[in-house]
Design an enzyme around this catalytic site. Sequence first.
Site, PDB file in Angstrom:
ATOM      1  N   GLY A 144      30.486  11.305  -1.551  1.00 21.41           N
ATOM      2  CA  GLY A 144      31.631  10.595  -0.988  1.00 21.41           C
ATOM      3  C   GLY A 144      31.262   9.152  -0.741  1.00 21.41           C
ATOM      4  N   GLY A 145      32.193   8.438  -0.164  1.00 23.11           N
ATOM      5  CA  GLY A 145      31.959   7.040   0.130  1.00 23.11           C
ATOM      6  C   GLY A 145      30.815   6.864   1.119  1.00 23.11           C
ATOM      7  N   PHE A 146      30.536   7.898   1.892  1.00 21.25           N
ATOM      8  CA  PHE A 146      29.548   7.762   2.937  1.00 21.25           C
ATOM      9  C   PHE A 146      28.228   8.443   2.641  1.00 21.25           C
ATOM     10  CE2 PHE A 146      32.519   5.766   5.603  1.00 21.25           C
ATOM     11  CZ  PHE A 146      31.747   5.140   6.562  1.00 21.25           C
ATOM     12  N   GLY A 147      28.178   9.210   1.580  1.00 14.53           N
ATOM     13  CA  GLY A 147      26.913   9.863   1.281  1.00 14.53           C
ATOM     14  C   GLY A 147      27.115  11.177   0.558  1.00 14.53           C
TER      15      GLY A 147
ATOM     16  N   ASP B 198      42.815   8.391   6.024  1.00 14.21           N
ATOM     17  CA  ASP B 198      42.508   8.627   4.616  1.00 14.21           C
ATOM     18  C   ASP B 198      42.983  10.004   4.183  1.00 14.21           C
ATOM     19  OD1 ASP B 198      41.668   7.872   2.127  1.00 14.21           O
ATOM     20  OD2 ASP B 198      39.531   8.108   2.517  1.00 14.21           O
TER      21      ASP B 198
ATOM     22  N   LEU C 120      27.180  19.332  -3.473  1.00 17.39           N
ATOM     23  CA  LEU C 120      28.599  19.682  -3.615  1.00 17.39           C
ATOM     24  C   LEU C 120      29.402  18.479  -4.082  1.00 17.39           C
ATOM     25  CD1 LEU C 120      29.267  21.730  -0.358  1.00 17.39           C
ATOM     26  CD2 LEU C 120      29.225  22.625  -2.684  1.00 17.39           C
ATOM     27  N   GLY C 121      28.968  17.304  -3.692  1.00 16.81           N
ATOM     28  CA  GLY C 121      29.709  16.117  -4.088  1.00 16.81           C
ATOM     29  C   GLY C 121      29.155  14.877  -3.435  1.00 16.81           C
TER      30      GLY C 121
END
Length: 656
Positions: free
Chosen positions: A353-356, A469, A350-351
């Site tokens: 992010g900064g974390f995975g 955030d 799906l996408g």
Amino acid sequence: MLPHSLLLFLLFIIPTSIAYTYDENGVFFSFDDGMDKSMSVLSGVASITSGALMLTNGEPQRKGNGLSFMYGPISSFSTTFVFVIIPPENLGGVSAHGLAFTLSNNIGFMYSSLAAQYMSLTDEASNGNITNQLFAVELDTFKNPTFVDIDDNHVGIDVNSIVSINSHTAGYYTSNDTFSPLRLASGEPMQVWVEYDGNSHNLIVSLAPYLERKPQQPLLASTVNLTSVLGNNSFFAGFSSATGTLIRSKHCIIGWSFNTTGEAQLLDYPAMSQIIADVRQKAQNRSHIPKDIILPTVAPAAFIVLVILIVLYLKKATESADWKIEGGPPYFTYKDLATATRGFSDRMLLGKGGFGKVYKGMLQTSKQNVAIKRVSPESKQGMKEFIAEITILGHLRHRNLVQLLGYSRHNNNLLLIYDYMPKGSLDRVLHDQDMPVLNWVHRLNIIKGIASGLFYLHEDWEKVVIHRDIKASNVLLDTEMNARLGDFGLARLHNHGTDAHTTHLAGTWGYIAPELARLGRATKATDVFAFGVFMLEVACGRRPIVHDSGDPTLLTDWVLHAWESGSILTIVDPRLEDYIREEVELVLKLGLLCSHSEPSARPCMRLVLQYLEKDAALTDFQPCFFHLTSRDEGFDQYILSCPSVATATTGLSGGR
Ligand SMILES: *[C@@H]1O[C@H](CO)[C@@H](O)[C@H](O)[C@H]1NC(C)=O
Ligand SMILES: *[C@@H]1O[C@H](CO)[C@@H](O)[C@H](O)[C@H]1NC(C)=O
Ligand SMILES: *[C@@H]1O[C@H](CO)[C@@H](O)[C@H](O)[C@H]1NC(C)=O
Ligand SMILES: *[C@@H]1O[C@H](CO)[C@@H](O)[C@H](O)[C@H]1NC(C)=O
Ligand SMILES: *[C@@H]1O[C@H](CO)[C@@H](O)[C@H](O)[C@H]1NC(C)=O
């Protein structure tokens, strides 16, 4: 060769729930809910039994740690705890190896440390290294000449090393100034107080028999700059202990309180007396002497086979039940999640992010669509982040927050299962030209939804949670275009850089309040700022930083400029056809107010909701107000008419 530390790391970390309160003004911990609620990490043989934190259980060569994640940098604090050390029977009161109140920058020491004389604090190689970022008050019951121990019954102050910087024979000064010795490993309960002044860096330690007052004169006093020891980030506080091969005491913490705003709360003595009785009762019932495991006599080959078997067994075991958070969200097996995501196939992505990576999946049992975030921590910090996220998220429930449904773990991967949001992120819906235009009714509904979710985090839940955030890409939409705020509990963790000398600013450019950029401290007011920018973004269909022509401009300045040049409505998203002028104007002006450069001008989320619901009327501001600072004349009169988030009472010490 097996990665030893990794193995221990995976096997022995059992996070439980946290019962402290976050607040931007300080750290408040209320441990009156009992030891089980106070611990975010238990490792080694540590367990919560009969309401006590049992650090060791009488088995040989064991380590035990119980730590609580403490949000925010170290400051002045006052802490007190009651402990009991039950020495083994038939050894004439000889005890080993003691326990220590521990403050640490991270939980890495838990698995690299050694048992016995190292008390699960350090190991041979790292002892004394400033990179340990470890502070301890040891209650040492064993004299070890290598560590320059003064005797076999002392209290010591340890900084990055098991060799104390200051120590004293255990005991206390009575009111007439005479020293009265105490035997730490007597099986009798005792109370310890540790007080630290963040300005003078004075640290004092006192000890007294259970039920006696804190002595006027402390046992130990030292000057230690804990900021330089622990760094500027969040930290862990708790307890460490270990047993030796032959001498194996039981080390228990009966009660604990910690306070950064005043004296540590009095402990609940009647409850503790009951716990002490239970702990002693259990110790007597189980007074069998466990057989020693004498590894050196086992043939090496057999030993290796044994290790492999144990590893395989434990690997299997950790896959399921061992790895549970009490009262937290459900645990899923990795197999279920792999099936749900077709083996984490890229087609299900799906996408990122900064974390995975985030995958779409369908749970076979319930046929429910879910989003699975796969986090691969590269460092021991990663575990800290994971623990923080799930223990907090598991307790948050609001229709405008993305619900955490469960979690799992596989090798070095941590997996979080969330509600699947079919319409994806607002960022895409708002800014992707291929997407159908979002009408004003939906936009206003989204703004109100996120305001309501944020209000819940700030003021309505039992603990204050700063999101850190807020941005369009963290707002997810369901089929009815209802908005849900996601990714809280993650942004906060960007602060924990592995390099103690750089502070990574949490947040996303354009949404970061000026004082956050300057001071690096996230507060409710910095969340409100980001929410203000978000409101403008939704109404204007513009990103927080406008790149129209020439220099990039902040969206807030751009909106303000339009207002000053006549009509604020000229900057409304031109794709919007039908909208109610008053509503758009309210959103724009409220957005400006929330993103005012002065934190004291920003309203709290309760008030924002009231304005949006038209339960309260927004003050009739002039554009010039947005150029004023708190030192300017006329600034205060606006503040009086609009209580700000900066002065909003939190009253959260000790929870609600
Ligand atoms: C301290 O620890 C760091 C990181 O583990 C290591 O690089 C360094 O050599 C150690 N220093 C000493 C004096 O052992
Ligand atoms: C001081 O107080 C303790 C008991 O608290 C008592 O045993 C001792 O005799 C006193 N000493 C003096 C010098 O008064
Ligand atoms: C304490 O340590 C911090 C971080 O190293 C440093 O910024 C501060 O100046 C120190 N305080 C004193 C009084 O030395
Ligand atoms: C912390 O200290 C403050 C001020 O004395 C007090 O009001 C509060 O109850 C204490 N909280 C805890 C959890 O000890
Ligand atoms: C911690 O913060 C203080 C004040 O904000 C600063 O002086 C110090 O350099 C910082 N220390 C580290 C290690 O980042």
